[in-house]
Design a protein around this motif. Structure first.
Motif, mmCIF file in Angstrom:
data_model
loop_
_atom_site.group_PDB
_atom_site.id
_atom_site.type_symbol
_atom_site.label_atom_id
_atom_site.label_comp_id
_atom_site.label_asym_id
_atom_site.label_seq_id
_atom_site.Cartn_x
_atom_site.Cartn_y
_atom_site.Cartn_z
ATOM 1 N N PHE A 118 0.837 -1.204 0.000
ATOM 2 C CA PHE A 118 0.000 0.000 0.000
ATOM 3 C C PHE A 118 0.877 1.261 0.000
ATOM 4 C CE2 PHE A 118 -1.959 3.407 2.466
ATOM 5 C CZ PHE A 118 -3.060 3.668 1.665
ATOM 6 N N ASP A 119 1.904 1.271 0.843
ATOM 7 C CA ASP A 119 2.790 2.452 0.910
ATOM 8 C C ASP A 119 3.500 2.673 -0.432
ATOM 9 O OD1 ASP A 119 2.042 2.875 3.511
ATOM 10 O OD2 ASP A 119 3.796 1.881 4.383
ATOM 11 N N GLU A 120 3.872 1.581 -1.061
ATOM 12 C CA GLU A 120 4.586 1.693 -2.339
ATOM 13 C C GLU A 120 3.666 2.259 -3.436
ATOM 14 O OE1 GLU A 120 7.577 1.556 -3.080
ATOM 15 O OE2 GLU A 120 7.670 1.163 -5.254
ATOM 16 N N ILE A 121 2.443 1.782 -3.520
ATOM 17 C CA ILE A 121 1.562 2.324 -4.573
ATOM 18 C C ILE A 121 1.197 3.777 -4.257
ATOM 19 C CG2 ILE A 121 0.697 0.071 -5.332
ATOM 20 C CD1 ILE A 121 -1.888 0.554 -3.848
ATOM 21 N N ARG A 157 3.234 5.909 -3.030
ATOM 22 C CA ARG A 157 4.368 6.704 -3.537
ATOM 23 C C ARG A 157 4.254 6.921 -5.041
ATOM 24 N NH1 ARG A 157 7.235 4.322 0.756
ATOM 25 N NH2 ARG A 157 7.628 2.360 -0.310
ATOM 26 N N HIS A 158 3.500 6.064 -5.701
ATOM 27 C CA HIS A 158 3.326 6.226 -7.155
ATOM 28 C C HIS A 158 1.975 6.847 -7.485
ATOM 29 C CE1 HIS A 158 6.802 3.582 -7.129
ATOM 30 N NE2 HIS A 158 7.055 4.076 -8.327
ATOM 31 N N ASP A 159 1.487 7.644 -6.549
ATOM 32 C CA ASP A 159 0.303 8.483 -6.801
ATOM 33 C C ASP A 159 -1.000 7.725 -6.950
ATOM 34 O OD1 ASP A 159 1.428 11.056 -6.641
ATOM 35 O OD2 ASP A 159 2.343 10.769 -8.616
ATOM 36 N N VAL A 160 -1.054 6.536 -6.368
ATOM 37 C CA VAL A 160 -2.365 5.895 -6.235
ATOM 38 C C VAL A 160 -2.937 6.354 -4.902
ATOM 39 C CG1 VAL A 160 -3.578 3.719 -5.863
ATOM 40 C CG2 VAL A 160 -1.791 3.867 -7.616
ATOM 41 N N VAL A 161 -4.147 6.908 -4.952
ATOM 42 C CA VAL A 161 -4.824 7.263 -3.700
ATOM 43 C C VAL A 161 -5.963 6.279 -3.493
ATOM 44 C CG1 VAL A 161 -5.973 9.074 -2.373
ATOM 45 C CG2 VAL A 161 -4.283 9.697 -4.133
ATOM 46 N N CYS A 162 -5.740 5.335 -2.589
ATOM 47 C CA CYS A 162 -6.825 4.464 -2.159
ATOM 48 C C CYS A 162 -6.660 4.355 -0.651
ATOM 49 C CB CYS A 162 -6.796 3.108 -2.867
ATOM 50 S SG CYS A 162 -5.252 2.245 -2.798
ATOM 51 N N ASP A 163 -7.279 3.433 0.028
ATOM 52 C CA ASP A 163 -7.000 3.440 1.466
ATOM 53 C C ASP A 163 -6.761 2.077 2.061
ATOM 54 O OD1 ASP A 163 -9.538 2.564 1.918
ATOM 55 O OD2 ASP A 163 -10.274 4.423 2.801
ATOM 56 N N TRP A 164 -6.218 2.141 3.233
ATOM 57 C CA TRP A 164 -5.782 0.964 3.966
ATOM 58 C C TRP A 164 -6.667 0.803 5.181
ATOM 59 C CZ3 TRP A 164 -2.941 -3.217 3.775
ATOM 60 C CH2 TRP A 164 -2.513 -3.836 4.952
ATOM 61 N N ARG A 165 -7.218 -0.371 5.371
ATOM 62 C CA ARG A 165 -8.003 -0.620 6.581
ATOM 63 C C ARG A 165 -7.364 -1.762 7.348
ATOM 64 N NH1 ARG A 165 -9.378 3.537 7.098
ATOM 65 N NH2 ARG A 165 -11.328 4.571 6.643
ATOM 66 N N GLU A 166 -6.976 -1.470 8.579
ATOM 67 C CA GLU A 166 -6.376 -2.499 9.424
ATOM 68 C C GLU A 166 -7.309 -3.699 9.549
ATOM 69 O OE1 GLU A 166 -3.414 -2.580 10.453
ATOM 70 O OE2 GLU A 166 -2.766 -0.504 10.203
ATOM 71 N N PRO A 167 -6.837 -4.927 9.620
ATOM 72 C CA PRO A 167 -5.419 -5.234 9.687
ATOM 73 C C PRO A 167 -4.768 -5.471 8.316
ATOM 74 C CG PRO A 167 -6.706 -7.207 10.152
ATOM 75 C CD PRO A 167 -7.705 -6.103 9.905
ATOM 76 N N ASP A 168 -5.558 -5.661 7.243
ATOM 77 C CA ASP A 168 -4.881 -6.137 6.031
ATOM 78 C C ASP A 168 -5.598 -5.813 4.724
ATOM 79 O OD1 ASP A 168 -7.068 -7.749 6.362
ATOM 80 O OD2 ASP A 168 -5.991 -9.649 6.439
ATOM 81 N N ASP A 212 -4.088 1.827 -15.004
ATOM 82 C CA ASP A 212 -2.839 2.311 -14.405
ATOM 83 C C ASP A 212 -2.686 1.812 -12.966
ATOM 84 O OD1 ASP A 212 -2.214 3.548 -16.731
ATOM 85 O OD2 ASP A 212 -2.707 5.581 -16.081
ATOM 86 N N PHE A 213 -3.805 1.757 -12.264
ATOM 87 C CA PHE A 213 -3.752 1.257 -10.885
ATOM 88 C C PHE A 213 -3.211 -0.177 -10.857
ATOM 89 C CE2 PHE A 213 -6.271 -1.318 -7.739
ATOM 90 C CZ PHE A 213 -5.558 -0.940 -6.611
ATOM 91 N N VAL A 214 -3.740 -1.015 -11.729
ATOM 92 C CA VAL A 214 -3.316 -2.425 -11.719
ATOM 93 C C VAL A 214 -1.849 -2.543 -12.149
ATOM 94 C CG1 VAL A 214 -3.779 -4.737 -12.660
ATOM 95 C CG2 VAL A 214 -5.686 -3.240 -12.027
ATOM 96 N N GLU A 215 -1.432 -1.691 -13.095
ATOM 97 C CA GLU A 215 -0.016 -1.696 -13.501
ATOM 98 C C GLU A 215 0.880 -1.365 -12.307
ATOM 99 O OE1 GLU A 215 1.709 -1.211 -17.114
ATOM 100 O OE2 GLU A 215 0.358 -2.939 -17.002
ATOM 101 N N ILE A 216 0.506 -0.289 -11.585
ATOM 102 C CA ILE A 216 1.332 0.167 -10.461
ATOM 103 C C ILE A 216 1.314 -0.870 -9.338
ATOM 104 C CG2 ILE A 216 1.500 1.954 -8.659
ATOM 105 C CD1 ILE A 216 0.490 3.960 -10.835
ATOM 106 N N ALA A 231 4.496 -2.900 -7.871
ATOM 107 C CA ALA A 231 4.821 -2.889 -6.436
ATOM 108 C C ALA A 231 4.940 -4.315 -5.916
ATOM 109 C CB ALA A 231 3.741 -2.125 -5.657
ATOM 110 N N LEU A 232 4.072 -5.194 -6.404
ATOM 111 C CA LEU A 232 4.117 -6.588 -5.928
ATOM 112 C C LEU A 232 5.358 -7.303 -6.475
ATOM 113 C CD1 LEU A 232 0.319 -7.244 -6.254
ATOM 114 C CD2 LEU A 232 1.664 -7.697 -4.186
ATOM 115 N N ALA A 233 5.770 -6.920 -7.676
ATOM 116 C CA ALA A 233 6.933 -7.578 -8.284
ATOM 117 C C ALA A 233 8.220 -7.207 -7.550
ATOM 118 C CB ALA A 233 7.032 -7.181 -9.758
ATOM 119 N N THR A 234 8.251 -6.024 -6.917
ATOM 120 C CA THR A 234 9.512 -5.599 -6.258
ATOM 121 C C THR A 234 9.457 -5.773 -4.745
ATOM 122 O OG1 THR A 234 8.635 -3.366 -6.073
ATOM 123 C CG2 THR A 234 10.011 -3.841 -8.013
ATOM 124 N N ARG A 235 8.400 -6.446 -4.249
ATOM 125 C CA ARG A 235 8.242 -6.500 -2.787
ATOM 126 C C ARG A 235 9.360 -7.313 -2.126
ATOM 127 N NH1 ARG A 235 5.249 -10.202 -5.190
ATOM 128 N NH2 ARG A 235 5.301 -12.317 -4.357
#
Ligand code: PLP
Length: 426
Positions: free
Chosen positions: A380-383, A385-396, A414-418, A422-426
């Protein structure tokens, strides 16, 4: 050979989209790595319609020019300011204009509605909510129980997903209503569940619950402006919502409330009263005795915050123009495209928590990383940084909501690309 989507395909769908021009009527936040962010957070805070500033400025000008006389003399007189808004609001919830009112904020309205519609008795003391209810709803319900001398342990019933599942099975909910309905005073459920995006069949719930003698209320925070409603025909006793998510009326914007017509003249219902709920003809005679206005307006307490209501005028006009049915059609296509891309490209690493069937969800898809794939928050933090604005709800959970008024198929692509990168470099 299976169909492989391309970016060109997404662009073609945008070209064919008859609602695409609405995007230019919103302020899209600028990105750091691209001209505008990929904004998929309309389920949290909707974007600002471009007409909002002028409308708010007009109220400020009218205040400067008229002072107190603005209550009657401004362009949109403040005294009946909320009245024209009821027409457009009623369209969104499928109600008659006198069944809706824009007032207060969501949790406050839940409390006001429970004052009237949660009337526990010895035989029927319980409230039914869902186990994952939004915390504010749960706090409100628990405090209402305490207010009546009841406690959560004895009087709060919760319907939960089965172990290992994310969404509530409708049949489990209906069975619980059939089994426990005789002791339930109030059923309080969401139109769309905030964490999973699951949409409930409000017509069916109302029918079963009312047949068992329960009162029924809905929290439409995540469904108003997202799904069409027909509250009048479905027949719940009340519903409440906020206007800062899909209704794009700005942070902390005024909320709204539906009270079914059958209660319009129920003068005997207990309620917390204030002068704005009092009979208009005699309000300014300043008498000591409260006489409730008929309809939802009778639950108002204070005179409305004009500066908070002005943005709602701008936003509701856009909904009227676009039409909720057309928006829903685009929404099904847009979210379906997101689901298709995720399943086609990332299904080995991403699990979609939201229901698969379009009738059981709104625009939001809630996503989790599959076990062993890594930390969802890091992705989530990585996307972000690439200007995706969505949100995170604890815990996962990552929530992504393509909104048909201003999101495009290109955004989804573009969202799915980003996300994939992000998943490829995790
Ligand atoms: C489902 C639900 N209920 C209640 C609230 C609280 O709303 P408010 O702060 O307007 O009372 C929210 C806010 O996001 C929500 O999503």
């Amino acid at each position: 050979m299976s169909y492989q989507p391309t970016r060109e395909h997404a662009l073609n769908r945008d070209r064919a989209d008859t609602l695409a021009s609405f995007r230019s009527r919103f302020h899209l936040p600028p990105g750091r790595t691209r001209p505008t962010a990929i904004y998929l957070a309309g389920n949290s805070l909707g974007l600002q319609p471009t007409t909002v500033r002028a409308l708010v400025d007009e109220e400020l000008d009218d205040w400067a020019r008229h002072g107190v006389a603005g209550h009657l003399d401004s362009r949109r007189p403040w005294l009946p300011y909320h009245e024209p808004l009821a027409q457009d609001t009623a369209l969104l919830v499928g109600a008659r204009p006198d069944e809706v009112v824009n007032m207060n904020t969501l949790t406050v309205n839940l409390h006001l509605m429970m004052v009237s519609f949660f009337r526990p008795t010895l035989e029927r003391p319980c409230i039914l909510i869902e186990a994952g209810a939004f915390p504010s709803d749960r706090y409100a319900v628990a405090s209402q129980l305490a207010f009546h001398g009841l406690n959560v342990r004895d009087a709060l019933l919760e319907v939960a997903p089965r172990p290992g599942e994310h969404c509530i099975r409708a049949d489990d909910l209906y069975a619980l209503l059939e089994r426990e309905g005789h002791q339930i005073a109030l059923v309080l459920l969401p139109g769309v569940q905030y964490r999973t995006g699951q949409a409930f069949d409000l017509a069916r719930i109302t029918k079963i619950a009312r047949a068992k003698g329960c009162r029924v209320g809905f929290d439409l925070a995540h469904s108003i402006g997202n799904l069409p409603h027909a509250l009048h025909d479905w027949g719940p006793d009340f519903a409440c919502w906020c206007s800062y998510k899909f209704l794009n009326a700005g942070p902390g914007a005024i909320g709204g409330c539906f009270v079914h017509e059958r209660h319009a003249h129920a003068a005997g219902l207990p309620r917390f009263a204030g002068w704005w709920g009092h009979d208009k003809a005699t309000r300014f005679l300043m008498g000591p005795n409260f006489k409730a206005l008929p309809g939802a307006e009778g639950w108002q307490i204070s005179n409305p915050p004009i500066l908070s209501m002005a943005p709602l005028i701008a936003s509701l006009a856009l909904f009227r123009e676009a039409g909720m049915q057309r928006l829903r059609e685009k929404s099904i296509a847009l979210t379906g495209f997101l689901e298709f891309l995720l399943e086609n490209r990332l299904s080995n690493v991403i699990e979609i928590v939201s229901p698969h069937h379009p009738a059981e969800r709104g625009c939001q898809l809630s996503l989790r990383l599959r076990a062993g794939v890594g930390r969802g928050k890091a992705v989530f933090d990585e996307i972000s940084r690439h200007d995706v604005v969505c949100d995170w709800r604890e815990p996962d959970v990552i929530r992504a909501a393509p909104v048909p008024l201003y999101n495009s198929f290109e955004d989804v692509w573009d969202f799915v690309e980003i996300l994939g990168a992000a998943l490829a470099t995790r």
